[in-house]
Motif scaffolding. Sequence first.
Motif, PDB file in Angstrom:
ATOM      1  N   GLN A  82     -10.696  -8.475  -3.515  1.00 29.53           N
ATOM      2  CA  GLN A  82     -11.607  -7.358  -3.761  1.00 29.53           C
ATOM      3  C   GLN A  82     -11.707  -6.444  -2.540  1.00 29.53           C
ATOM      4  O   GLN A  82     -11.750  -5.219  -2.675  1.00 29.53           O
ATOM      5  CB  GLN A  82     -12.983  -7.882  -4.158  1.00 29.53           C
ATOM      6  N   CYS A  83     -11.735  -7.035  -1.345  1.00 34.80           N
ATOM      7  CA  CYS A  83     -11.728  -6.230  -0.118  1.00 34.80           C
ATOM      8  C   CYS A  83     -10.463  -5.375  -0.052  1.00 34.80           C
ATOM      9  O   CYS A  83     -10.531  -4.177   0.275  1.00 34.80           O
ATOM     10  CB  CYS A  83     -11.796  -7.126   1.121  1.00 34.80           C
ATOM     11  N   LEU A  84      -9.333  -5.976  -0.350  1.00 25.70           N
ATOM     12  CA  LEU A  84      -8.066  -5.242  -0.269  1.00 25.70           C
ATOM     13  C   LEU A  84      -7.956  -4.161  -1.342  1.00 25.70           C
ATOM     14  O   LEU A  84      -7.302  -3.141  -1.119  1.00 25.70           O
ATOM     15  CB  LEU A  84      -6.884  -6.207  -0.316  1.00 25.70           C
ATOM     16  N   ASP A  85      -8.622  -4.357  -2.482  1.00 25.64           N
ATOM     17  CA  ASP A  85      -8.688  -3.281  -3.474  1.00 25.64           C
ATOM     18  C   ASP A  85      -9.405  -2.074  -2.872  1.00 25.64           C
ATOM     19  O   ASP A  85      -8.975  -0.928  -3.042  1.00 25.64           O
ATOM     20  CB  ASP A  85      -9.429  -3.736  -4.733  1.00 25.64           C
ATOM     21  N   LYS A  86     -10.509  -2.341  -2.158  1.00 23.67           N
ATOM     22  CA  LYS A  86     -11.254  -1.261  -1.510  1.00 23.67           C
ATOM     23  C   LYS A  86     -10.422  -0.637  -0.385  1.00 23.67           C
ATOM     24  O   LYS A  86     -10.443   0.577  -0.194  1.00 23.67           O
ATOM     25  CB  LYS A  86     -12.591  -1.792  -0.982  1.00 23.67           C
ATOM     26  N   MET A  87      -9.684  -1.467   0.364  1.00 18.25           N
ATOM     27  CA  MET A  87      -8.825  -0.941   1.420  1.00 18.25           C
ATOM     28  C   MET A  87      -7.750  -0.036   0.821  1.00 18.25           C
ATOM     29  O   MET A  87      -7.458   1.032   1.362  1.00 18.25           O
ATOM     30  CB  MET A  87      -8.173  -2.064   2.217  1.00 18.25           C
ATOM     31  N   ALA A  88      -7.157  -0.459  -0.285  1.00 14.57           N
ATOM     32  CA  ALA A  88      -6.117   0.349  -0.928  1.00 14.57           C
ATOM     33  C   ALA A  88      -6.679   1.715  -1.315  1.00 14.57           C
ATOM     34  O   ALA A  88      -6.034   2.747  -1.063  1.00 14.57           O
ATOM     35  CB  ALA A  88      -5.563  -0.368  -2.159  1.00 14.57           C
ATOM     36  N   ALA A  89      -7.863   1.753  -1.892  1.00 12.64           N
ATOM     37  CA  ALA A  89      -8.474   3.036  -2.259  1.00 12.64           C
ATOM     38  C   ALA A  89      -8.688   3.903  -1.020  1.00 12.64           C
ATOM     39  O   ALA A  89      -8.468   5.125  -1.061  1.00 12.64           O
ATOM     40  CB  ALA A  89      -9.797   2.799  -2.988  1.00 12.64           C
ATOM     41  N   LEU A  90      -9.066   3.292   0.093  1.00 10.45           N
ATOM     42  CA  LEU A  90      -9.284   4.030   1.334  1.00 10.45           C
ATOM     43  C   LEU A  90      -7.971   4.599   1.880  1.00 10.45           C
ATOM     44  O   LEU A  90      -7.864   5.810   2.122  1.00 10.45           O
ATOM     45  CB  LEU A  90      -9.940   3.116   2.378  1.00 10.45           C
ATOM     46  N   VAL A  91      -6.985   3.745   2.092  1.00  8.12           N
ATOM     47  CA  VAL A  91      -5.760   4.193   2.758  1.00  8.12           C
ATOM     48  C   VAL A  91      -4.862   5.032   1.861  1.00  8.12           C
ATOM     49  O   VAL A  91      -4.056   5.827   2.343  1.00  8.12           O
ATOM     50  CB  VAL A  91      -4.963   3.009   3.384  1.00  8.12           C
TER      51      VAL A  91
ATOM     52  N   LEU B 143       7.651  -0.272   4.919  1.00  9.83           N
ATOM     53  CA  LEU B 143       8.655  -0.413   3.865  1.00  9.83           C
ATOM     54  C   LEU B 143       9.500   0.844   3.699  1.00  9.83           C
ATOM     55  O   LEU B 143      10.441   0.845   2.914  1.00  9.83           O
ATOM     56  CB  LEU B 143       7.973  -0.739   2.531  1.00  9.83           C
ATOM     57  N   GLY B 144       9.169   1.903   4.411  1.00 11.99           N
ATOM     58  CA  GLY B 144       9.840   3.184   4.218  1.00 11.99           C
ATOM     59  C   GLY B 144       9.117   3.985   3.155  1.00 11.99           C
ATOM     60  O   GLY B 144       8.250   3.477   2.439  1.00 11.99           O
ATOM     61  N   ASP B 145       9.436   5.257   3.073  1.00 14.35           N
ATOM     62  CA  ASP B 145       8.805   6.157   2.097  1.00 14.35           C
ATOM     63  C   ASP B 145       7.289   6.139   2.187  1.00 14.35           C
ATOM     64  O   ASP B 145       6.595   6.280   1.171  1.00 14.35           O
ATOM     65  CB  ASP B 145       9.246   5.824   0.662  1.00 14.35           C
ATOM     66  N   GLY B 146       6.749   5.920   3.396  1.00 15.55           N
ATOM     67  CA  GLY B 146       5.301   5.955   3.583  1.00 15.55           C
ATOM     68  C   GLY B 146       4.553   4.783   2.982  1.00 15.55           C
ATOM     69  O   GLY B 146       3.349   4.875   2.751  1.00 15.55           O
ATOM     70  N   ARG B 147       5.238   3.678   2.745  1.00 21.94           N
ATOM     71  CA  ARG B 147       4.615   2.483   2.151  1.00 21.94           C
ATOM     72  C   ARG B 147       4.549   1.368   3.192  1.00 21.94           C
ATOM     73  O   ARG B 147       5.386   1.278   4.080  1.00 21.94           O
ATOM     74  CB  ARG B 147       5.387   2.014   0.924  1.00 21.94           C
ATOM     75  N   THR B 148       3.545   0.502   3.029  1.00 16.42           N
ATOM     76  CA  THR B 148       3.331  -0.609   3.961  1.00 16.42           C
ATOM     77  C   THR B 148       3.045  -1.880   3.176  1.00 16.42           C
ATOM     78  O   THR B 148       2.308  -1.858   2.188  1.00 16.42           O
ATOM     79  CB  THR B 148       2.127  -0.313   4.889  1.00 16.42           C
TER      80      THR B 148
ATOM     81  N   PHE C  95       0.842  -1.180   0.000  1.00 15.96           N
ATOM     82  CA  PHE C  95       0.000   0.000   0.000  1.00 15.96           C
ATOM     83  C   PHE C  95       0.879   1.232   0.000  1.00 15.96           C
ATOM     84  O   PHE C  95       1.885   1.289   0.714  1.00 15.96           O
ATOM     85  CB  PHE C  95      -0.891   0.033   1.250  1.00 15.96           C
ATOM     86  N   ASP C  96       0.475   2.228  -0.762  1.00 12.45           N
ATOM     87  CA  ASP C  96       1.157   3.511  -0.769  1.00 12.45           C
ATOM     88  C   ASP C  96       0.555   4.354   0.349  1.00 12.45           C
ATOM     89  O   ASP C  96      -0.098   5.372   0.112  1.00 12.45           O
ATOM     90  CB  ASP C  96       0.997   4.184  -2.133  1.00 12.45           C
ATOM     91  N   ALA C  97       0.746   3.853   1.579  1.00 14.94           N
ATOM     92  CA  ALA C  97       0.196   4.492   2.776  1.00 14.94           C
ATOM     93  C   ALA C  97       1.055   4.089   3.964  1.00 14.94           C
ATOM     94  O   ALA C  97       1.600   2.988   3.992  1.00 14.94           O
ATOM     95  CB  ALA C  97      -1.251   4.046   2.991  1.00 14.94           C
ATOM     96  N   PRO C  98       1.166   4.963   4.952  1.00 14.41           N
ATOM     97  CA  PRO C  98       1.981   4.646   6.121  1.00 14.41           C
ATOM     98  C   PRO C  98       1.391   3.518   6.961  1.00 14.41           C
ATOM     99  O   PRO C  98       0.182   3.267   6.951  1.00 14.41           O
ATOM    100  CB  PRO C  98       2.027   5.946   6.919  1.00 14.41           C
ATOM    101  N   LEU C  99       2.245   2.861   7.709  1.00 14.86           N
ATOM    102  CA  LEU C  99       1.859   1.735   8.558  1.00 14.86           C
ATOM    103  C   LEU C  99       0.681   2.075   9.463  1.00 14.86           C
ATOM    104  O   LEU C  99      -0.284   1.311   9.554  1.00 14.86           O
ATOM    105  CB  LEU C  99       3.072   1.302   9.391  1.00 14.86           C
ATOM    106  N   LYS C 100       0.724   3.224  10.141  1.00 12.07           N
ATOM    107  CA  LYS C 100      -0.358   3.594  11.056  1.00 12.07           C
ATOM    108  C   LYS C 100      -1.694   3.693  10.338  1.00 12.07           C
ATOM    109  O   LYS C 100      -2.735   3.345  10.897  1.00 12.07           O
ATOM    110  CB  LYS C 100      -0.057   4.916  11.765  1.00 12.07           C
ATOM    111  N   ARG C 101      -1.682   4.154   9.086  1.00  7.44           N
ATOM    112  CA  ARG C 101      -2.942   4.289   8.329  1.00  7.44           C
ATOM    113  C   ARG C 101      -3.502   2.917   7.984  1.00  7.44           C
ATOM    114  O   ARG C 101      -4.703   2.680   8.074  1.00  7.44           O
ATOM    115  CB  ARG C 101      -2.700   5.117   7.049  1.00  7.44           C
ATOM    116  N   VAL C 102      -2.645   1.992   7.581  1.00  4.61           N
ATOM    117  CA  VAL C 102      -3.102   0.640   7.231  1.00  4.61           C
ATOM    118  C   VAL C 102      -3.572  -0.080   8.494  1.00  4.61           C
ATOM    119  O   VAL C 102      -4.602  -0.780   8.477  1.00  4.61           O
ATOM    120  CB  VAL C 102      -2.016  -0.140   6.475  1.00  4.61           C
ATOM    121  N   TRP C 103      -2.869   0.085   9.607  1.00  9.03           N
ATOM    122  CA  TRP C 103      -3.300  -0.518  10.880  1.00  9.03           C
ATOM    123  C   TRP C 103      -4.696  -0.008  11.251  1.00  9.03           C
ATOM    124  O   TRP C 103      -5.561  -0.790  11.646  1.00  9.03           O
ATOM    125  CB  TRP C 103      -2.293  -0.203  11.982  1.00  9.03           C
TER     126      TRP C 103
END
Length: 166
Positions: free
Chosen positions: A152-161, A123-128, A13-21
Amino acid sequence: MSETYDVEVVREFDAPLKRVWAAWTEPGDLRQWWGPTGFTCPRAEADVRPGGRILVTMRAPMEWGGFEQHSTWNITEVEPLHRIRYVFNFADADGNRITPAEAGIPADGVPSDGAHEVVLTALGDGRTMLHMTERGYGNQEARDMSQSGLEQCLDKMAALVEGTAR
């Protein structure tokens, strides 16, 4: 013990760890992504601690009859910002455990008590990176059905985070 088929998904995900958590642990976020494409999640409750649980309700689109399916994620281990292990159970509207057949799941091979693990890695650079495993499917068809829904759920999660949700 008989052979089982496991779902294993790795997603970046192109999102920080805290956002994905937060997407995994906050009811408002869970309602945004739980359920495959076209499904909604009108209810999510989260008590994220060992012995706690997450309760979610997934609602099918009207063209599928608009049915609701409830499940609990009974948490066995939590390492904040890193790992959640839980047992997935289908549930009635009150959150009581029911069998897959009682939940209307047609596929043989869906476990009554599905062992799940979610591992998040910065992963660094704001990626998880997310690595998710679902264990115990009795056949390839049941495993593939679950994996398709999870993707499909994770596609929706990616759009969210990642901030691209519509």
